[in-house]
Design a protein around this motif. Structure first.
Motif, short mmCIF file in Angstrom:
data_model
loop_
_atom_site.label_atom_id
_atom_site.label_comp_id
_atom_site.label_asym_id
_atom_site.label_seq_id
_atom_site.Cartn_x
_atom_site.Cartn_y
_atom_site.Cartn_z
N LEU A 14 0.83 -1.21 0.00
CA LEU A 14 0.00 0.00 0.00
C LEU A 14 0.86 1.26 0.00
N GLY A 19 -0.40 4.81 -0.89
CA GLY A 19 -1.65 4.66 -0.15
C GLY A 19 -1.56 5.54 1.09
N GLY A 42 -7.06 5.88 -1.12
CA GLY A 42 -6.53 6.30 -2.40
C GLY A 42 -7.32 7.52 -2.84
N LEU A 51 -3.99 0.37 -5.88
CA LEU A 51 -3.55 -0.07 -4.56
C LEU A 51 -3.99 -1.51 -4.29
#
Length: 128
Positions: A14, A19, A42, A51
């Motif tokens: 992530l 992220g 996101g 992601l």
């Protein structure tokens, strides 16, 4: 793959593609369905999808199994089921609306906890 390894892999996947507000919630005392819930944001449909796809790709590359993935068509909220870990990737408005952290007893995003931890360490080192 052991739970700590899988958790680190998910968080790294992530964070690799920016992220935001990643939070890991220990759910083992709340449900027997999964051990951890990971929530991240996101900024757009495209980033949310990317992601979730990156998490799936990294898990598979490491020899893990992706049980299912839901919500990729729209990209506002994608859920990736890894068995012991459930990953929710959401746009900020969706995350705020559903507030899963409050429902599942989260402590705030990882970046905030890290900043707090660094501040506490600095305080201890400086005698505060």
């Amino acid at each position: 793959m052991k739970l700590p390894e899988l958790e680190k892999l998910v968080v790294d996947a992530l964070e690799d593609i920016k992220g935001r507000d990643v939070e890991v919630i220990d759910t083992c005392r709340l449900t027997s369905l999964f051990e951890r819930m990971v929530i991240a944001c996101g900024d757009s449909n495209r980033q949310v999808k990317s992601l979730a796809r990156n998490v799936q790709d990294k898990v598979r590359a490491a020899g893990g199994q992706v049980l299912s993935c839901e919500g990729e068509e729209v990209g506002e909220w994608v859920l990736v089921d890894l068995g012991d870990i459930i990953v929710h990737v959401m746009q900020p408005a969706v995350r705020s609306y559903y507030n899963l952290e409050e429902l599942w007893g989260g402590r705030g995003p990882l970046r905030i906890r890290r900043a707090r931890g660094e501040a506490m360490e600095a305080s201890v080192v400086n005698g505060g």
